[in-house]
Design a protein around this motif. Structure first.
Motif, PDB file in Angstrom:
ATOM      1  N   LEU A  11       0.829  -1.213   0.000  1.00  0.00           N
ATOM      2  CA  LEU A  11       0.000   0.000   0.000  1.00  0.00           C
ATOM      3  C   LEU A  11       0.859   1.257   0.000  1.00  0.00           C
ATOM      4  O   LEU A  11       0.631   2.192  -0.773  1.00  0.00           O
ATOM      5  CB  LEU A  11      -0.911   0.011   1.219  1.00  0.00           C
ATOM      6  CG  LEU A  11      -2.168  -0.816   1.136  1.00  0.00           C
ATOM      7  CD1 LEU A  11      -2.845  -0.874   2.493  1.00  0.00           C
ATOM      8  CD2 LEU A  11      -3.098  -0.204   0.119  1.00  0.00           C
ATOM      9  N   ILE A  12       1.842   1.275   0.873  1.00  0.00           N
ATOM     10  CA  ILE A  12       2.714   2.442   0.986  1.00  0.00           C
ATOM     11  C   ILE A  12       3.486   2.646  -0.309  1.00  0.00           C
ATOM     12  O   ILE A  12       3.515   3.753  -0.871  1.00  0.00           O
ATOM     13  CB  ILE A  12       3.661   2.305   2.188  1.00  0.00           C
ATOM     14  CG1 ILE A  12       2.877   2.318   3.495  1.00  0.00           C
ATOM     15  CG2 ILE A  12       4.710   3.405   2.184  1.00  0.00           C
ATOM     16  CD1 ILE A  12       3.693   1.908   4.710  1.00  0.00           C
ATOM     17  N   LYS A  18       2.701   5.891  -7.381  1.00  0.00           N
ATOM     18  CA  LYS A  18       1.708   6.585  -8.212  1.00  0.00           C
ATOM     19  C   LYS A  18       1.754   8.088  -8.007  1.00  0.00           C
ATOM     20  O   LYS A  18       1.476   8.857  -8.925  1.00  0.00           O
ATOM     21  CB  LYS A  18       0.305   6.052  -7.928  1.00  0.00           C
ATOM     22  CG  LYS A  18       0.044   4.719  -8.585  1.00  0.00           C
ATOM     23  CD  LYS A  18      -1.411   4.345  -8.473  1.00  0.00           C
ATOM     24  CE  LYS A  18      -1.698   3.116  -9.314  1.00  0.00           C
ATOM     25  NZ  LYS A  18      -3.126   2.832  -9.380  1.00  0.00           N
ATOM     26  N   ALA A  19       2.111   8.536  -6.803  1.00  0.00           N
ATOM     27  CA  ALA A  19       2.211   9.971  -6.544  1.00  0.00           C
ATOM     28  C   ALA A  19       3.458  10.569  -7.196  1.00  0.00           C
ATOM     29  O   ALA A  19       3.443  11.708  -7.652  1.00  0.00           O
ATOM     30  CB  ALA A  19       2.234  10.236  -5.043  1.00  0.00           C
ATOM     31  N   ILE A  20       4.533   9.814  -7.245  1.00  0.00           N
ATOM     32  CA  ILE A  20       5.802  10.305  -7.791  1.00  0.00           C
ATOM     33  C   ILE A  20       5.823  10.242  -9.310  1.00  0.00           C
ATOM     34  O   ILE A  20       6.284  11.172  -9.969  1.00  0.00           O
ATOM     35  CB  ILE A  20       6.981   9.494  -7.215  1.00  0.00           C
ATOM     36  CG1 ILE A  20       7.129   9.772  -5.729  1.00  0.00           C
ATOM     37  CG2 ILE A  20       8.281   9.813  -7.951  1.00  0.00           C
ATOM     38  CD1 ILE A  20       8.118   8.856  -5.021  1.00  0.00           C
ATOM     39  N   TYR A  21       5.320   9.163  -9.880  1.00  0.00           N
ATOM     40  CA  TYR A  21       5.402   8.944 -11.325  1.00  0.00           C
ATOM     41  C   TYR A  21       4.474   9.907 -12.060  1.00  0.00           C
ATOM     42  O   TYR A  21       3.301  10.022 -11.713  1.00  0.00           O
ATOM     43  CB  TYR A  21       5.039   7.496 -11.655  1.00  0.00           C
ATOM     44  CG  TYR A  21       5.443   7.087 -13.048  1.00  0.00           C
ATOM     45  CD1 TYR A  21       6.767   6.792 -13.336  1.00  0.00           C
ATOM     46  CD2 TYR A  21       4.513   6.999 -14.066  1.00  0.00           C
ATOM     47  CE1 TYR A  21       7.145   6.421 -14.600  1.00  0.00           C
ATOM     48  CE2 TYR A  21       4.877   6.629 -15.332  1.00  0.00           C
ATOM     49  CZ  TYR A  21       6.202   6.334 -15.603  1.00  0.00           C
ATOM     50  OH  TYR A  21       6.574   5.971 -16.872  1.00  0.00           O
ATOM     51  N   GLY A  28      -7.441   0.980  -8.951  1.00  0.00           N
ATOM     52  CA  GLY A  28      -7.938   1.368  -7.643  1.00  0.00           C
ATOM     53  C   GLY A  28      -7.081   0.811  -6.527  1.00  0.00           C
ATOM     54  O   GLY A  28      -5.870   0.639  -6.670  1.00  0.00           O
ATOM     55  N   PHE A  29      -7.741   0.515  -5.432  1.00  0.00           N
ATOM     56  CA  PHE A  29      -7.076   0.058  -4.217  1.00  0.00           C
ATOM     57  C   PHE A  29      -6.302  -1.236  -4.445  1.00  0.00           C
ATOM     58  O   PHE A  29      -5.131  -1.352  -4.073  1.00  0.00           O
ATOM     59  CB  PHE A  29      -8.135  -0.118  -3.125  1.00  0.00           C
ATOM     60  CG  PHE A  29      -7.607  -0.687  -1.851  1.00  0.00           C
ATOM     61  CD1 PHE A  29      -6.876   0.104  -0.991  1.00  0.00           C
ATOM     62  CD2 PHE A  29      -7.830  -2.010  -1.521  1.00  0.00           C
ATOM     63  CE1 PHE A  29      -6.380  -0.410   0.194  1.00  0.00           C
ATOM     64  CE2 PHE A  29      -7.352  -2.538  -0.338  1.00  0.00           C
ATOM     65  CZ  PHE A  29      -6.614  -1.733   0.516  1.00  0.00           C
ATOM     66  N   ALA A  34      -1.298  -4.305  -5.365  1.00  0.00           N
ATOM     67  CA  ALA A  34      -0.568  -5.290  -6.158  1.00  0.00           C
ATOM     68  C   ALA A  34       0.680  -4.674  -6.773  1.00  0.00           C
ATOM     69  O   ALA A  34       1.750  -5.305  -6.799  1.00  0.00           O
ATOM     70  CB  ALA A  34      -1.466  -5.860  -7.245  1.00  0.00           C
ATOM     71  N   LEU A  35       0.557  -3.447  -7.268  1.00  0.00           N
ATOM     72  CA  LEU A  35       1.709  -2.746  -7.823  1.00  0.00           C
ATOM     73  C   LEU A  35       2.805  -2.578  -6.776  1.00  0.00           C
ATOM     74  O   LEU A  35       3.982  -2.806  -7.041  1.00  0.00           O
ATOM     75  CB  LEU A  35       1.281  -1.371  -8.348  1.00  0.00           C
ATOM     76  CG  LEU A  35       2.411  -0.439  -8.762  1.00  0.00           C
ATOM     77  CD1 LEU A  35       2.996  -0.886 -10.083  1.00  0.00           C
ATOM     78  CD2 LEU A  35       1.912   0.983  -8.852  1.00  0.00           C
TER      79      LEU A  35
END
Length: 89
Positions: A11-12, A18-21, A28-29, A34-35
């Motif tokens: 999660l972290i 996703k915030a950086i890229y 979604g969640f 999974a990523l």
């Protein structure tokens, strides 16, 4: 590392990646989790391959180095996923 620790790390790492890229990534969640989990695996593997360290295993489950390796792995996966989906469209 227990399964709950992997999920929390996922999660972290997924949210940070996703915030950086740059750009918009769908999912979604569950996709973000999974990523992050796959990113932790990839980041740990690359860290052990290039730096001779085991990433999260050497420092504990939820430490700064393990999160950093997981985020870098997740960013790499986001980049590869972008290349794959860009060619398919």
């Amino acid at each position: 590392m227990g399964i709950l620790a992997w999920v929390v790390l996922g999660l972290i790492a997924g949210a940070l990646a996703k915030a950086i890229y740059p750009g918009h990534q769908g999912g979604g969640f569950l996709a973000t989790t999974a990523l992050g989990i796959l990113g932790a695996v990839v980041g740990g593997y690359l860290g052990s391959m290039f730096l001779g360290t085991s990433g999260g295993a050497a420092y504990g489950a939820l430490s700064i180095p393990s999160i950093a390796f997981a985020v870098l792995g997740a960013i790499l996966l986001l980049f590869i996923w972008g290349l794959v989906t860009q060619r398919a469209a």
